[in-house]
Motif scaffolding. Structure first.
Motif, short mmCIF file in Angstrom:
data_model
loop_
_atom_site.label_atom_id
_atom_site.label_comp_id
_atom_site.label_asym_id
_atom_site.label_seq_id
_atom_site.Cartn_x
_atom_site.Cartn_y
_atom_site.Cartn_z
N ALA A 24 -4.23 7.72 -6.99
CA ALA A 24 -4.18 6.86 -5.81
C ALA A 24 -3.81 5.44 -6.19
O ALA A 24 -3.03 4.76 -5.50
CB ALA A 24 -5.52 6.89 -5.08
N ALA A 25 -4.34 4.97 -7.32
CA ALA A 25 -4.03 3.62 -7.78
C ALA A 25 -2.55 3.51 -8.16
O ALA A 25 -1.89 2.51 -7.85
CB ALA A 25 -4.91 3.25 -8.97
N VAL A 26 -2.03 4.54 -8.84
CA VAL A 26 -0.61 4.54 -9.21
C VAL A 26 0.26 4.55 -7.96
O VAL A 26 1.26 3.83 -7.86
CB VAL A 26 -0.29 5.75 -10.11
N GLY A 27 -0.13 5.37 -6.98
CA GLY A 27 0.63 5.42 -5.74
C GLY A 27 0.62 4.09 -5.00
O GLY A 27 1.65 3.65 -4.47
N LEU A 28 -0.55 3.45 -4.99
CA LEU A 28 -0.65 2.16 -4.32
C LEU A 28 0.22 1.12 -5.02
O LEU A 28 0.93 0.33 -4.37
CB LEU A 28 -2.10 1.70 -4.30
N PHE A 29 0.20 1.13 -6.35
CA PHE A 29 1.03 0.21 -7.11
C PHE A 29 2.51 0.45 -6.83
O PHE A 29 3.30 -0.49 -6.68
CB PHE A 29 0.75 0.37 -8.61
N THR A 30 2.90 1.74 -6.76
CA THR A 30 4.29 2.09 -6.49
C THR A 30 4.74 1.58 -5.13
O THR A 30 5.88 1.13 -4.95
CB THR A 30 4.48 3.62 -6.57
N LEU A 31 3.84 1.62 -4.15
CA LEU A 31 4.17 1.13 -2.82
C LEU A 31 4.20 -0.39 -2.75
O LEU A 31 5.05 -0.97 -2.06
CB LEU A 31 3.14 1.67 -1.80
N LEU A 32 3.28 -1.03 -3.47
CA LEU A 32 3.15 -2.48 -3.36
C LEU A 32 4.19 -3.23 -4.20
O LEU A 32 4.54 -4.36 -3.88
CB LEU A 32 1.74 -2.92 -3.76
N LYS A 33 4.67 -2.62 -5.28
CA LYS A 33 5.60 -3.31 -6.18
C LYS A 33 6.88 -3.75 -5.46
O LYS A 33 7.28 -4.92 -5.57
CB LYS A 33 5.93 -2.43 -7.38
N PRO A 34 7.57 -2.87 -4.70
CA PRO A 34 8.75 -3.34 -3.97
C PRO A 34 8.42 -4.42 -2.94
O PRO A 34 9.22 -5.35 -2.75
CB PRO A 34 9.26 -2.07 -3.28
N LEU A 35 7.26 -4.31 -2.32
CA LEU A 35 6.87 -5.32 -1.33
C LEU A 35 6.65 -6.67 -2.01
O LEU A 35 7.07 -7.71 -1.50
CB LEU A 35 5.61 -4.87 -0.61
N TYR A 36 6.00 -6.63 -3.17
CA TYR A 36 5.77 -7.87 -3.93
C TYR A 36 7.10 -8.51 -4.31
O TYR A 36 7.29 -9.73 -4.18
CB TYR A 36 4.94 -7.56 -5.17
N ARG A 37 8.04 -7.70 -4.76
CA ARG A 37 9.35 -8.23 -5.13
C ARG A 37 10.09 -8.76 -3.91
O ARG A 37 10.80 -9.77 -4.00
CB ARG A 37 10.16 -7.13 -5.81
N LEU A 38 9.95 -8.10 -2.80
CA LEU A 38 10.58 -8.59 -1.57
C LEU A 38 10.04 -9.96 -1.20
O LEU A 38 10.81 -10.85 -0.80
CB LEU A 38 10.34 -7.60 -0.43
N VAL A 39 8.73 -10.14 -1.33
CA VAL A 39 8.14 -11.45 -1.03
C VAL A 39 8.72 -12.52 -1.95
O VAL A 39 9.04 -13.63 -1.52
CB VAL A 39 6.61 -11.39 -1.16
N ARG A 40 8.90 -12.18 -3.22
CA ARG A 40 9.48 -13.14 -4.16
C ARG A 40 10.93 -13.48 -3.77
O ARG A 40 11.35 -14.64 -3.85
CB ARG A 40 9.44 -12.59 -5.58
N VAL A 41 11.69 -12.47 -3.37
CA VAL A 41 13.07 -12.70 -2.95
C VAL A 41 13.12 -13.64 -1.76
O VAL A 41 13.87 -14.63 -1.73
CB VAL A 41 13.77 -11.37 -2.62
#
Length: 343
Positions: A24-41
């Motif tokens: 579940a933690a890996v899945g959550l990280f997988t989902l949040l990583k693109p969102l985090y990068r989008l925020v940075r962009v």
């Protein structure tokens, strides 16, 4: 204040066996990583500013004390706009391009909109000789040079398979996009290093970062610029030179053959203004070089690159590009046939 949903979520995860919690933690990280990068962009493109141009020594009040900027391919499109906007920011300008009459027109336009001093150097980068580069070097050798914009470039007339491409076109693209950039950078760099802070901008392309079939020579030259700029930026950083590659998608220019601008296709004026406001901000160039040696900061360009990297992949993107380039080539051939018939 704790959100009502937090408690039940904690209880739910606590009730799971350890392997399930790990998944579940890996899945959550997988989902949040693109969102985090989008925020940075989005933060880079819309919120944060870049290196102030004042760092490189413009002077609106006294052009005789202002730093100079050299712009290649300066009579049209993005290059012309860099020259105009840098002049308005207080830099004196050296215009380097092929046709003297067009250079004179840009010089007149700069003089009418700013107090900048302007020098022009007529040089055909396709056929430039050692004597031509020495002439350019002589024109700038006594200047307080702070900015170099390597804008001059050439692309294919239309998409074409490499095996069917015109050899002269292939050699012309390599000559202008690679050799001219190397020669101009080499002769300008000693002058740039004399200043405490100076700037080099290389006009890159998505075709270099996302390999583009049927534009293979152009794509290869732009990929060369990525590697060249990364290596150069490390060499010159300790000497106060900031070397940046501008990863550019479609802009409404003669080279792109797109006449109408839009949110996704900015005018040269819009693109250059955003670039100068965001110097050093990576935008969507976050994987290879978050330190800011590469920039994709026009919002739609950055969002496109983010989506490709996160959800499409470079290999699949190249495959999709092949299909679109075939369509573009077919349309270009039909247009040429209509013109040949006088329709």
């Amino acid at each position: 204040m704790t959100l009502p949903i937090i408690g039940p979520l904690q209880d739910f995860f606590a009730s799971l066996p350890f392997p399930a919690r790990l998944l579940a933690a890996v899945g959550l990280f997988t989902l949040l990583k693109p969102l985090y990068r989008l925020v940075r962009v989005l933060t880079d493109c819309y919120v944060l500013g870049g290196i102030p141009l004042a760092t490189f020594g413009p002077s609106k009040n006294d052009p005789s004390k202002a730093s100079w900027a050299v712009v290649t391919g300066a009579t049209d499109g993005i290059g012309k706009e860099f020259a105009l906007q840098l002049a308005k920011k207080g830099f004196n300008i050296v215009l380097a391009s092929r046709t003297q009459s067009k250079l004179d027109a840009v010089e007149s336009e700069i003089s009418s909109s700013s107090s900048a001093q302007v020098k022009t150097v007529a040089i055909n980068f396709l056929h430039a000789t050692d004597a031509d580069y020495k002439r350019l070097e002589a024109e700038i050798s006594q200047l307080k040079l702070a900015v170099l914009v390597n804008n001059v470039g050439l692309s294919h007339d239309k998409p074409v398979l490499f095996s069917e491409g015109d050899v002269q076109e292939m050699e012309a693209i390599a000559e202008i996009n690679v050799r001219a950039t190397l020669r101009v950078t080499r002769l300008a760099l000693p002058l740039l290093q004399q200043n405490k802070r100076s700037l080099i901008l290389h006009l890159g392309s998505f075709a270099g970062s996302i390999p583009t079939p049927m534009l293979s020579t152009y794509a290869g030259t732009k990929a060369f610029l990525i590697g060249f700029n990364r290596a150069l930026s490390y060499e010159v950083a300790s000497k106060g030179v900031t070397s940046l590659l501008l990863n550019t998608y479609f802009v409404s220019t003669a080279m792109s053959k797109i006449r109408r601008s839009s949110w996704s296709v900015p005018t040269p004026k819009q693109y250059v203004a955003q670039t100068l406001a965001k110097l050093g901000r990576p935008g969507s160039c976050y994987e290879e070089d978050r330190r800011g040696r590469e920039m994709t900061v026009w919002p739609q360009h950055a969002l496109t690159e983010w989506a490709v990297r996160e959800f499409v992949g470079l290999g699949r993107a190249s495959g999709m590009s092949l299909k679109s380039q075939k369509v573009i080539r077919a349309k270009a051939i039909k247009r040429e046939e209509r013109l040949a018939k006088g329709q």
